[in-house]
Design a protein around this motif. Sequence first.
Motif, mmCIF file in Angstrom:
data_model
loop_
_atom_site.group_PDB
_atom_site.id
_atom_site.type_symbol
_atom_site.label_atom_id
_atom_site.label_comp_id
_atom_site.label_asym_id
_atom_site.label_seq_id
_atom_site.Cartn_x
_atom_site.Cartn_y
_atom_site.Cartn_z
ATOM 1 N N SER A 58 0.830 -1.209 0.000
ATOM 2 C CA SER A 58 0.000 0.000 0.000
ATOM 3 C C SER A 58 0.865 1.260 0.000
ATOM 4 C CB SER A 58 -0.938 -0.014 1.216
ATOM 5 O OG SER A 58 -0.163 0.079 2.391
ATOM 6 N N PRO A 59 0.260 2.400 -0.387
ATOM 7 C CA PRO A 59 1.046 3.636 -0.517
ATOM 8 C C PRO A 59 1.719 4.090 0.781
ATOM 9 C CG PRO A 59 -1.177 3.926 -1.412
ATOM 10 C CD PRO A 59 -1.138 2.575 -0.797
ATOM 11 N N ASP A 60 1.175 3.695 1.934
ATOM 12 C CA ASP A 60 1.816 4.134 3.176
ATOM 13 C C ASP A 60 2.869 3.143 3.673
ATOM 14 O OD1 ASP A 60 0.130 2.181 3.973
ATOM 15 O OD2 ASP A 60 -0.952 3.366 5.470
ATOM 16 N N GLN A 61 3.309 2.283 2.753
ATOM 17 C CA GLN A 61 4.410 1.370 3.080
ATOM 18 C C GLN A 61 5.516 1.554 2.041
ATOM 19 O OE1 GLN A 61 1.698 -2.137 3.023
ATOM 20 N NE2 GLN A 61 2.600 -2.607 5.006
ATOM 21 N N ILE A 62 6.198 2.673 2.153
ATOM 22 C CA ILE A 62 7.257 2.989 1.195
ATOM 23 C C ILE A 62 8.539 2.253 1.577
ATOM 24 C CG2 ILE A 62 8.741 4.856 0.308
ATOM 25 C CD1 ILE A 62 6.274 6.715 0.662
ATOM 26 N N THR A 63 9.051 1.482 0.614
ATOM 27 C CA THR A 63 10.245 0.667 0.905
ATOM 28 C C THR A 63 11.511 1.265 0.310
ATOM 29 O OG1 THR A 63 10.042 -0.629 -1.111
ATOM 30 C CG2 THR A 63 8.832 -1.425 0.790
ATOM 31 N N GLY A 64 11.349 2.183 -0.632
ATOM 32 C CA GLY A 64 12.523 2.752 -1.280
ATOM 33 C C GLY A 64 12.111 3.868 -2.220
ATOM 34 N N LEU A 65 13.123 4.531 -2.785
ATOM 35 C CA LEU A 65 12.885 5.650 -3.706
ATOM 36 C C LEU A 65 13.779 5.458 -4.918
ATOM 37 C CD1 LEU A 65 13.404 8.362 -0.974
ATOM 38 C CD2 LEU A 65 11.161 7.806 -1.973
ATOM 39 N N GLU A 66 13.267 5.795 -6.103
ATOM 40 C CA GLU A 66 14.149 5.806 -7.274
ATOM 41 C C GLU A 66 14.427 7.250 -7.645
ATOM 42 O OE1 GLU A 66 12.829 3.650 -10.782
ATOM 43 O OE2 GLU A 66 14.587 4.287 -11.939
ATOM 44 N N ALA A 67 15.717 7.602 -7.716
ATOM 45 C CA ALA A 67 16.103 8.956 -8.121
ATOM 46 C C ALA A 67 16.017 9.049 -9.642
ATOM 47 C CB ALA A 67 17.529 9.244 -7.667
ATOM 48 N N LEU A 68 15.330 10.068 -10.142
ATOM 49 C CA LEU A 68 15.183 10.261 -11.593
ATOM 50 C C LEU A 68 15.618 11.681 -11.936
ATOM 51 C CD1 LEU A 68 11.737 8.466 -11.776
ATOM 52 C CD2 LEU A 68 13.827 7.636 -12.914
ATOM 53 N N ILE A 69 16.515 11.795 -12.890
ATOM 54 C CA ILE A 69 17.094 13.102 -13.201
ATOM 55 C C ILE A 69 16.181 13.921 -14.112
ATOM 56 C CG2 ILE A 69 18.417 12.346 -15.234
ATOM 57 C CD1 ILE A 69 20.753 14.105 -14.202
#
Length: 299
Positions: A58-69
Amino acid sequence: QADIAMYWAKQNGRDNAQMFAEEMACAVTRQFAYEQEIGQGLKQGQFYLVYQPKVFQSPDQITGLEALIRWQHPERGLIPPGDFIPVAEESSVIIPVSEWVIDQALKQLAQWQQAGLDIVPVAINLSGRHLISDALLPYVAEKLKHYQIAGELLEFEITEGVLLQDIHRCIEVMTALKAMNIRISVDDFGTGYSSLSYLKRLPLDILKIDQSFVEECDTYSEDYKICETIIHLATNLDLVTVAEGVETAGQADTLTSLGCQLFQGYHFYKPVSPDKVESLLQQNKLDRACLPQKIQGFQ
Ligand code: C2E
Ligand code: MG
Ligand code: MG
Ligand code: MG
């Protein structure tokens, strides 16, 4: 370029050799000018990063982030990476661009950490040229140390094409990255000229199912079967699966039923600004104990 030359020669005969030479010279000049502009843009601070969350269920379980330039060009406006990254990859200018991304993302993580946020790993897209270069390992080691960020908080996304170019060098570099506890994922899985043998030879952690298979996974049976097979393969090889480009609840439900573990896409989040990430992390309810073991070990 040799292929283009052959094509030209066939189509137009030798009389057009002069015209072809001019055409080529023009293309080379354009490429060179663009490369120069990218380097210039870097110096002038025209690039910035946005971050797309990856979630567990679910959206309130963020496991990581992808950096996008992103490139905010003074005259041409916002230029997406699909326009300039391939140009940068043609030359060595990709290295300073890629180093800028690593520096910026780690600096950001350090800021969030100092602000007391419960941070999650950041994934960075890495070009083949940078991966196999001698510059990568010392740079990453130095930056992790400088910002006092644990390797577990960094992930590199690498596309399949890269892995086939120079498998021995890839094994060498990836082994060194793993020794720093950095995670490695295969991006756009299933779209490259893949040979499955690299999956057993490389120290990988994650497979990202390409969005082209996700798009119709709940309506088109071929894509459903491809997703099913990729997830099966990943599970058997003890790799975590991430679905990219999830845009609907139907796709998310289908992929969940197939055993896909993590999700990324507009259905959950579009890429967002650092400010927005901050508020999302403040509200994050991820219980790390629920995650696949392979990606639990951060903090
Ligand atoms: P990618 O790594 O496969 O990233 C996913 C792309 O899909 C991103 O586009 C993202 O904004 C987009 N996307 C995410 N969710 C959805 C969705 O639900 N629907 C649709 N239609 N699209 C979605 P973006 O930011 O334009 O990046 C395009 C590609 O450019 C990336 O593909 C990656 O290969 C490259 N790229 C981006 N940033 C960097 C970078 O810092 N370094 C390098 N070397 N490449 C980068
Ligand atoms: Mg990616
Ligand atoms: Mg991708
Ligand atoms: Mg992609």
